[in-house]
Design a protein around this motif. Structure first.
Motif, PDB file in Angstrom:
ATOM      1  N   VAL A 147      -8.311   1.817   4.307  1.00  0.00           N
ATOM      2  CA  VAL A 147      -7.229   1.028   3.709  1.00  0.00           C
ATOM      3  C   VAL A 147      -7.796   0.189   2.573  1.00  0.00           C
ATOM      4  O   VAL A 147      -8.762  -0.561   2.775  1.00  0.00           O
ATOM      5  CB  VAL A 147      -6.590   0.115   4.794  1.00  0.00           C
ATOM      6  N   ASP A 148      -7.211   0.333   1.383  1.00  0.00           N
ATOM      7  CA  ASP A 148      -7.672  -0.431   0.226  1.00  0.00           C
ATOM      8  C   ASP A 148      -6.929  -1.771   0.208  1.00  0.00           C
ATOM      9  O   ASP A 148      -5.883  -1.918  -0.428  1.00  0.00           O
ATOM     10  CB  ASP A 148      -7.399   0.373  -1.059  1.00  0.00           C
ATOM     11  N   ALA A 149      -7.481  -2.728   0.936  1.00  0.00           N
ATOM     12  CA  ALA A 149      -6.796  -4.013   1.121  1.00  0.00           C
ATOM     13  C   ALA A 149      -6.565  -4.734  -0.202  1.00  0.00           C
ATOM     14  O   ALA A 149      -5.543  -5.398  -0.382  1.00  0.00           O
ATOM     15  CB  ALA A 149      -7.601  -4.885   2.077  1.00  0.00           C
ATOM     16  N   ARG A 150      -7.512  -4.598  -1.149  1.00  0.00           N
ATOM     17  CA  ARG A 150      -7.357  -5.289  -2.442  1.00  0.00           C
ATOM     18  C   ARG A 150      -6.090  -4.857  -3.180  1.00  0.00           C
ATOM     19  O   ARG A 150      -5.460  -5.640  -3.864  1.00  0.00           O
ATOM     20  CB  ARG A 150      -8.572  -5.033  -3.339  1.00  0.00           C
ATOM     21  N   LYS A 151      -5.754  -3.571  -3.024  1.00  0.00           N
ATOM     22  CA  LYS A 151      -4.547  -3.062  -3.689  1.00  0.00           C
ATOM     23  C   LYS A 151      -3.280  -3.515  -2.969  1.00  0.00           C
ATOM     24  O   LYS A 151      -2.223  -3.616  -3.566  1.00  0.00           O
ATOM     25  CB  LYS A 151      -4.580  -1.527  -3.663  1.00  0.00           C
ATOM     26  N   LEU A 152      -3.424  -3.732  -1.681  1.00  0.00           N
ATOM     27  CA  LEU A 152      -2.234  -3.986  -0.854  1.00  0.00           C
ATOM     28  C   LEU A 152      -1.908  -5.465  -0.687  1.00  0.00           C
ATOM     29  O   LEU A 152      -0.839  -5.811  -0.197  1.00  0.00           O
ATOM     30  CB  LEU A 152      -2.425  -3.329   0.519  1.00  0.00           C
ATOM     31  N   VAL A 153      -2.864  -6.307  -1.055  1.00  0.00           N
ATOM     32  CA  VAL A 153      -2.614  -7.745  -0.959  1.00  0.00           C
ATOM     33  C   VAL A 153      -2.514  -8.291  -2.372  1.00  0.00           C
ATOM     34  O   VAL A 153      -3.516  -8.355  -3.083  1.00  0.00           O
ATOM     35  CB  VAL A 153      -3.727  -8.480  -0.172  1.00  0.00           C
ATOM     36  N   THR A 154      -1.290  -8.642  -2.777  1.00  0.00           N
ATOM     37  CA  THR A 154      -1.079  -9.083  -4.158  1.00  0.00           C
ATOM     38  C   THR A 154      -0.567 -10.520  -4.161  1.00  0.00           C
ATOM     39  O   THR A 154      -0.484 -11.157  -3.106  1.00  0.00           O
ATOM     40  CB  THR A 154      -0.060  -8.156  -4.860  1.00  0.00           C
ATOM     41  N   SER A 209       6.413  -4.309  -9.727  1.00  0.00           N
ATOM     42  CA  SER A 209       5.680  -3.035  -9.719  1.00  0.00           C
ATOM     43  C   SER A 209       6.624  -1.866  -9.464  1.00  0.00           C
ATOM     44  O   SER A 209       6.422  -0.766  -9.950  1.00  0.00           O
ATOM     45  CB  SER A 209       4.548  -3.061  -8.701  1.00  0.00           C
TER      46      SER A 209
END
Ligand SMILES: Cc1cc2nc3c(=O)[nH]c(=O)nc-3n(C[C@H](O)[C@H](O)[C@H](O)COP(=O)(O)O)c2cc1C
Length: 192
Positions: A167-174, A184
Protein backbone atom coordinates in the motif's frame (compact mmCIF):
# COMPACT_ATOMS: atom_id res chain seq x y z
CA UNK A 1 2.26 -10.11 18.10
CA UNK A 2 1.63 -6.38 17.95
CA UNK A 3 -1.48 -5.06 16.19
CA UNK A 4 0.84 -3.57 13.56
CA UNK A 5 2.48 -6.95 12.89
CA UNK A 6 -0.87 -8.77 12.84
CA UNK A 7 -2.36 -6.34 10.32
CA UNK A 8 0.76 -6.48 8.16
CA UNK A 9 0.77 -10.29 8.20
CA UNK A 10 -2.93 -10.81 7.46
CA UNK A 11 -3.81 -12.27 4.10
CA UNK A 12 -6.93 -13.87 2.71
CA UNK A 13 -6.91 -17.64 2.19
CA UNK A 14 -9.12 -18.68 -0.71
CA UNK A 15 -8.37 -22.38 -0.09
CA UNK A 16 -8.71 -23.77 3.42
CA UNK A 17 -8.84 -27.28 4.88
CA UNK A 18 -11.50 -28.98 7.01
CA UNK A 19 -10.28 -27.78 10.40
CA UNK A 20 -12.28 -24.95 11.98
CA UNK A 21 -12.38 -22.93 15.19
CA UNK A 22 -14.80 -24.19 17.85
CA UNK A 23 -17.87 -22.14 18.70
CA UNK A 24 -16.24 -21.17 22.02
CA UNK A 25 -13.10 -19.93 20.29
CA UNK A 26 -15.22 -18.02 17.81
CA UNK A 27 -17.23 -16.36 20.60
CA UNK A 28 -14.04 -15.05 22.20
CA UNK A 29 -13.03 -13.41 18.92
CA UNK A 30 -16.51 -12.02 18.27
CA UNK A 31 -16.64 -10.43 21.74
CA UNK A 32 -13.35 -8.68 20.93
CA UNK A 33 -14.29 -7.73 17.35
CA UNK A 34 -17.54 -6.25 18.63
CA UNK A 35 -15.50 -3.56 20.38
CA UNK A 36 -15.17 -1.56 17.17
CA UNK A 37 -16.30 2.07 17.17
CA UNK A 38 -20.09 2.12 17.18
CA UNK A 39 -21.96 5.46 17.06
CA UNK A 40 -24.52 5.50 19.91
CA UNK A 41 -23.59 1.86 20.67
CA UNK A 42 -26.47 0.59 18.55
CA UNK A 43 -24.85 -2.82 17.91
CA UNK A 44 -26.27 -2.77 14.36
CA UNK A 45 -24.92 -6.18 13.44
CA UNK A 46 -25.14 -9.86 14.11
CA UNK A 47 -23.38 -12.95 12.80
CA UNK A 48 -24.74 -16.33 11.72
CA UNK A 49 -22.54 -19.40 12.08
CA UNK A 50 -22.99 -21.85 9.18
CA UNK A 51 -21.53 -25.31 9.65
CA UNK A 52 -22.28 -28.75 8.16
CA UNK A 53 -25.72 -28.89 6.50
CA UNK A 54 -26.27 -25.13 6.92
CA UNK A 55 -23.86 -24.70 4.01
CA UNK A 56 -26.02 -26.94 1.84
CA UNK A 57 -29.09 -24.88 2.71
CA UNK A 58 -27.15 -21.80 1.57
CA UNK A 59 -26.13 -23.62 -1.64
CA UNK A 60 -29.82 -24.32 -2.35
CA UNK A 61 -30.77 -20.69 -1.65
CA UNK A 62 -28.04 -19.43 -3.99
CA UNK A 63 -29.34 -21.77 -6.71
CA UNK A 64 -32.87 -20.46 -6.17
CA UNK A 65 -31.64 -16.86 -6.38
CA UNK A 66 -29.83 -17.61 -9.64
CA UNK A 67 -32.50 -19.84 -11.16
CA UNK A 68 -30.09 -22.80 -11.23
CA UNK A 69 -31.35 -26.40 -11.19
CA UNK A 70 -28.69 -27.74 -8.81
CA UNK A 71 -27.42 -26.31 -5.52
CA UNK A 72 -24.33 -24.13 -5.53
CA UNK A 73 -21.28 -25.89 -4.08
CA UNK A 74 -19.58 -22.58 -3.29
CA UNK A 75 -20.50 -22.65 0.43
CA UNK A 76 -18.76 -26.03 0.76
CA UNK A 77 -15.38 -24.41 0.14
CA UNK A 78 -14.87 -23.94 3.89
CA UNK A 79 -16.05 -25.83 6.99
CA UNK A 80 -17.27 -22.64 8.66
CA UNK A 81 -19.01 -19.68 7.07
CA UNK A 82 -19.84 -16.63 9.12
CA UNK A 83 -22.65 -14.58 7.61
CA UNK A 84 -22.19 -10.89 8.40
CA UNK A 85 -25.51 -9.16 8.93
CA UNK A 86 -26.13 -5.43 9.12
CA UNK A 87 -29.01 -5.17 11.55
CA UNK A 88 -30.20 -1.59 11.21
CA UNK A 89 -31.53 0.04 14.37
CA UNK A 90 -33.94 2.96 14.49
CA UNK A 91 -31.99 6.12 15.15
CA UNK A 92 -32.46 9.82 14.46
CA UNK A 93 -28.73 10.34 14.76
CA UNK A 94 -27.09 7.36 13.07
CA UNK A 95 -27.95 6.77 9.39
CA UNK A 96 -27.85 3.35 7.75
CA UNK A 97 -24.48 3.90 6.14
CA UNK A 98 -22.89 4.49 9.53
CA UNK A 99 -24.50 1.32 10.86
CA UNK A 100 -23.23 -0.65 7.86
CA UNK A 101 -19.76 0.74 8.57
CA UNK A 102 -19.95 -0.73 12.09
CA UNK A 103 -21.01 -4.17 10.81
CA UNK A 104 -18.22 -4.05 8.25
CA UNK A 105 -15.72 -3.06 10.94
CA UNK A 106 -16.72 -6.08 13.03
CA UNK A 107 -16.15 -8.37 10.04
CA UNK A 108 -12.70 -6.88 9.35
CA UNK A 109 -11.68 -7.09 13.02
CA UNK A 110 -12.95 -10.68 13.26
CA UNK A 111 -11.04 -11.67 10.10
CA UNK A 112 -7.88 -10.23 11.59
CA UNK A 113 -8.31 -12.00 14.93
CA UNK A 114 -9.00 -15.34 13.24
CA UNK A 115 -6.01 -14.91 10.93
CA UNK A 116 -3.71 -13.99 13.82
CA UNK A 117 -4.90 -17.12 15.68
CA UNK A 118 -3.84 -19.26 12.71
CA UNK A 119 -7.13 -19.68 10.84
CA UNK A 120 -7.52 -19.08 7.12
CA UNK A 121 -10.20 -16.52 6.25
CA UNK A 122 -11.60 -14.89 3.14
CA UNK A 123 -14.55 -12.50 2.91
CA UNK A 124 -16.78 -13.43 0.00
CA UNK A 125 -19.95 -12.08 -1.56
CA UNK A 126 -21.74 -12.67 -4.87
CA UNK A 127 -24.51 -10.99 -6.85
CA UNK A 128 -26.93 -13.23 -4.89
CA UNK A 129 -25.82 -11.79 -1.53
CA UNK A 130 -28.93 -9.65 -1.17
CA UNK A 131 -31.38 -11.95 -2.98
CA UNK A 132 -34.67 -12.74 -1.25
CA UNK A 133 -34.07 -16.51 -1.17
CA UNK A 134 -30.71 -15.99 0.51
CA UNK A 135 -32.15 -13.59 3.10
CA UNK A 136 -34.92 -16.12 3.84
CA UNK A 137 -32.46 -18.98 4.32
CA UNK A 138 -30.65 -16.89 6.96
CA UNK A 139 -33.89 -15.84 8.67
CA UNK A 140 -33.15 -12.14 8.17
CA UNK A 141 -35.60 -9.55 9.42
CA UNK A 142 -36.93 -6.61 7.39
CA UNK A 143 -34.33 -4.34 8.96
CA UNK A 144 -31.45 -6.62 8.02
CA UNK A 145 -29.07 -7.08 5.08
CA UNK A 146 -26.18 -9.41 4.42
CA UNK A 147 -22.67 -8.07 3.88
CA UNK A 148 -21.38 -11.45 2.74
CA UNK A 149 -19.68 -14.38 4.44
CA UNK A 150 -16.33 -14.97 6.08
CA UNK A 151 -15.16 -18.36 4.83
CA UNK A 152 -13.06 -19.87 7.62
CA UNK A 153 -10.94 -23.02 7.84
CA UNK A 154 -7.47 -24.37 8.46
CA UNK A 155 -4.53 -22.84 6.61
CA UNK A 156 -3.35 -25.77 4.46
CA UNK A 157 0.17 -26.86 5.40
CA UNK A 158 2.93 -25.93 3.01
CA UNK A 159 0.70 -23.51 1.10
CA UNK A 160 0.84 -19.75 0.96
CA UNK A 161 -1.91 -17.33 -0.03
CA UNK A 162 -1.38 -14.90 -2.92
CA UNK A 163 0.57 -11.70 -2.27
CA UNK A 164 -0.89 -8.28 -2.93
CA UNK A 165 0.92 -5.09 -3.85
CA UNK A 166 2.17 -2.95 -0.99
CA UNK A 167 0.00 0.00 0.00
CA UNK A 168 1.46 3.34 -1.07
CA UNK A 169 0.40 5.30 2.00
CA UNK A 170 1.99 8.56 0.77
CA UNK A 171 -0.36 8.58 -2.21
CA UNK A 172 -3.39 7.71 -0.14
CA UNK A 173 -2.95 10.21 2.66
CA UNK A 174 -3.47 13.72 1.31
CA UNK A 175 -4.38 17.15 2.64
CA UNK A 176 -7.43 19.33 2.04
CA UNK A 177 -7.33 21.14 -1.32
CA UNK A 178 -6.69 24.87 -1.27
CA UNK A 179 -9.82 26.98 -1.84
CA UNK A 180 -10.66 27.13 -5.57
CA UNK A 181 -8.32 24.27 -6.53
CA UNK A 182 -9.71 21.51 -8.75
CA UNK A 183 -10.35 18.22 -6.94
CA UNK A 184 -8.38 15.13 -8.01
CA UNK A 185 -11.64 13.53 -9.30
CA UNK A 186 -12.25 16.64 -11.52
CA UNK A 187 -8.72 16.30 -12.92
CA UNK A 188 -9.26 12.58 -13.63
CA UNK A 189 -12.58 13.32 -15.41
CA UNK A 190 -10.83 15.96 -17.59
CA UNK A 191 -8.12 13.46 -18.67
CA UNK A 192 -10.81 11.04 -20.02
C1 LIG B 1 -17.20 -6.91 1.21
C2 LIG B 1 -16.18 -7.76 0.52
C3 LIG B 1 -16.59 -8.72 -0.39
C4 LIG B 1 -15.67 -9.51 -1.08
N1 LIG B 1 -16.11 -10.47 -1.95
C5 LIG B 1 -15.22 -11.28 -2.56
C6 LIG B 1 -15.67 -12.36 -3.38
O1 LIG B 1 -16.84 -12.61 -3.56
N2 LIG B 1 -14.73 -13.12 -3.99
C7 LIG B 1 -13.38 -12.89 -3.82
O2 LIG B 1 -12.56 -13.62 -4.40
N3 LIG B 1 -12.94 -11.89 -3.01
C8 LIG B 1 -13.82 -11.09 -2.38
N4 LIG B 1 -13.37 -10.09 -1.57
C9 LIG B 1 -11.93 -9.82 -1.46
C10 LIG B 1 -11.21 -10.83 -0.58
O3 LIG B 1 -11.89 -10.95 0.66
C11 LIG B 1 -9.75 -10.44 -0.34
O4 LIG B 1 -9.68 -9.21 0.35
C12 LIG B 1 -8.97 -10.35 -1.62
O5 LIG B 1 -8.92 -11.63 -2.19
C13 LIG B 1 -7.53 -9.82 -1.41
O6 LIG B 1 -6.82 -10.63 -0.55
P1 LIG B 1 -6.11 -10.04 0.76
O7 LIG B 1 -7.21 -9.81 1.76
O8 LIG B 1 -5.11 -11.09 1.16
O9 LIG B 1 -5.42 -8.76 0.40
C14 LIG B 1 -14.29 -9.32 -0.84
C15 LIG B 1 -13.88 -8.37 0.11
C16 LIG B 1 -14.80 -7.61 0.77
C17 LIG B 1 -14.34 -6.59 1.80
Amino acid sequence: MSALDAVRARQSWSKVDERSPSREELLTFVAAAGRVADHSSLRPWRLIELRGDDREALGAAIAKAQGDASPSTKPLRAPLLIAVVASYQKSEKVPRWEQEAVASGVAHALSLLLDEAGWGVIWRTGHYTRAKAVAKAHGLGKNEELLGWLYVGGKPEGKKPGRRKAVDARKLVTRMPKAGAKSSSDKKAKKK
